[in-house]
Design an enzyme around this catalytic site. Structure first.
Site, short mmCIF file in Angstrom:
data_model
loop_
_atom_site.label_atom_id
_atom_site.label_comp_id
_atom_site.label_asym_id
_atom_site.label_seq_id
_atom_site.Cartn_x
_atom_site.Cartn_y
_atom_site.Cartn_z
N ASP A 1 0.86 -1.17 0.00
CA ASP A 1 0.00 0.00 0.00
C ASP A 1 0.91 1.24 0.00
O ASP A 1 2.09 1.15 0.34
CB ASP A 1 -0.89 -0.03 1.25
N GLU B 1 -0.32 4.95 1.01
CA GLU B 1 -0.60 5.86 2.12
C GLU B 1 -0.62 5.11 3.44
O GLU B 1 -1.26 4.07 3.57
CB GLU B 1 -1.94 6.56 1.89
N GLU C 1 -1.02 9.87 4.97
CA GLU C 1 -2.36 9.85 4.39
C GLU C 1 -2.57 11.18 3.66
O GLU C 1 -2.61 12.24 4.29
CB GLU C 1 -3.41 9.67 5.48
N ARG D 1 -15.22 16.32 -2.04
CA ARG D 1 -13.84 16.83 -2.03
C ARG D 1 -13.59 17.77 -3.23
O ARG D 1 -12.98 18.83 -3.08
CB ARG D 1 -12.85 15.67 -2.08
N SER E 1 -2.41 1.26 -4.77
CA SER E 1 -2.99 2.34 -3.96
C SER E 1 -4.33 2.79 -4.51
O SER E 1 -4.59 2.70 -5.71
CB SER E 1 -2.02 3.53 -3.95
N ASP E 2 -5.17 3.31 -3.61
CA ASP E 2 -6.43 3.91 -4.02
C ASP E 2 -6.31 5.42 -4.17
O ASP E 2 -7.33 6.12 -4.22
CB ASP E 2 -7.54 3.56 -3.01
N LYS F 1 -6.79 -3.37 -5.92
CA LYS F 1 -5.68 -3.98 -5.16
C LYS F 1 -5.81 -5.50 -5.14
O LYS F 1 -4.86 -6.23 -5.44
CB LYS F 1 -5.66 -3.45 -3.72
N ASP G 1 -1.95 -1.16 5.69
CA ASP G 1 -2.19 -0.67 7.05
C ASP G 1 -3.67 -0.58 7.43
O ASP G 1 -3.97 -0.31 8.58
CB ASP G 1 -1.56 0.71 7.23
N ASN H 1 -8.96 -1.18 3.69
CA ASN H 1 -8.99 -1.31 2.23
C ASN H 1 -7.80 -2.10 1.70
O ASN H 1 -7.69 -2.30 0.49
CB ASN H 1 -9.10 0.06 1.56
#
Length: 202
Positions: free
Chosen positions: A7, A9, A15, A46, A90-91, A133, A152, A155
């Protein structure tokens, strides 16, 4: 051939949205999927905030570039790539990650894409695919790669579950409690040791 899937972040870099909120002084950008489970709704929220504050992609990239990777991340990644192939799953979005990838010596990254207008303002986003992923690890295994994955958070657990071995890195306590089957590591030395152990027993 052995591949490590990491991953991004929380493992190699902070993050991004939370750090970006801190650095811009826009606390509403701290909102995550824990607050809004509908990802499409969250991203539109966002993007609306960024437009309201007149923050375009160049502004965002400049802020992200000032973040830098987590302490020790570059050295950990450099050493890991000497012995294993490494893919970061990663997302996040390529356009966000780009400044941080430069600081990590351009590792391979699979993530999503943002759309921006000629004025640099963000207009939308494109997911590479759902559950990317997990799907990436499944496809690597189909090509006869041996895969160890580390992440971590929630997800990441889908990709940990389909890898030959999964490892948690500095996870929150609720993830540790819910997924006791994965070894927990709290620093890069411990993560590297656990990766080596996993490949040795597979």
């Amino acid at each position: 051939m052995r591949i490590v899937c990491l991953d991004l972040e929380g493992v190699l870099v902070p993050e991004i949205w939370i750090e970006f909120a801190e650095r811009t002084g826009i606390p509403e950008l701290r909102r995550t999927t824990r607050d809004e489970p509908n990802y499409d709704k969250l991203m539109k929220y966002r993007l609306d905030l960024l437009r309201q504050h007149q923050l375009g992609l160049p502004d965002i990239q400049n802020v992200i570039a000032s973040m830098g990777p987590m302490p020790g991340a570059r050295a950990f990644l450099d050493k890991l790539r000497e012995d294993y192939q490494v893919i970061i799953l990663s997302d996040t979005f390529y356009e966000f990650a780009h400044p941080l990838m430069r600081q990590l010596a351009w590792p391979t990254l699979f993530c999503h894409s943002l759309e921006a207008g000629a004025d640099g303002m963000l207009t939308g986003y494109r997911l590479r695919m759902p559950q990317q992923k997990r799907e990436a690890v499944v496809r690597l295994r189909e090509m006869n790669f041996t895969v160890v994955a580390a992440g971590d958070s929630y997800n990441d657990t889908a990709m940990l579950g389909v890898a030959h071995a999964g490892i948690l890195f500095h996870p929150p306590e609720n993830v540790v409690r819910e997924f006791p089957q994965y070894p927990v590591t709290e620093n890069y030395d411990a993560l590297r040791a656990e990766i080596d152990k996993a490949f040795a027993r597979i």
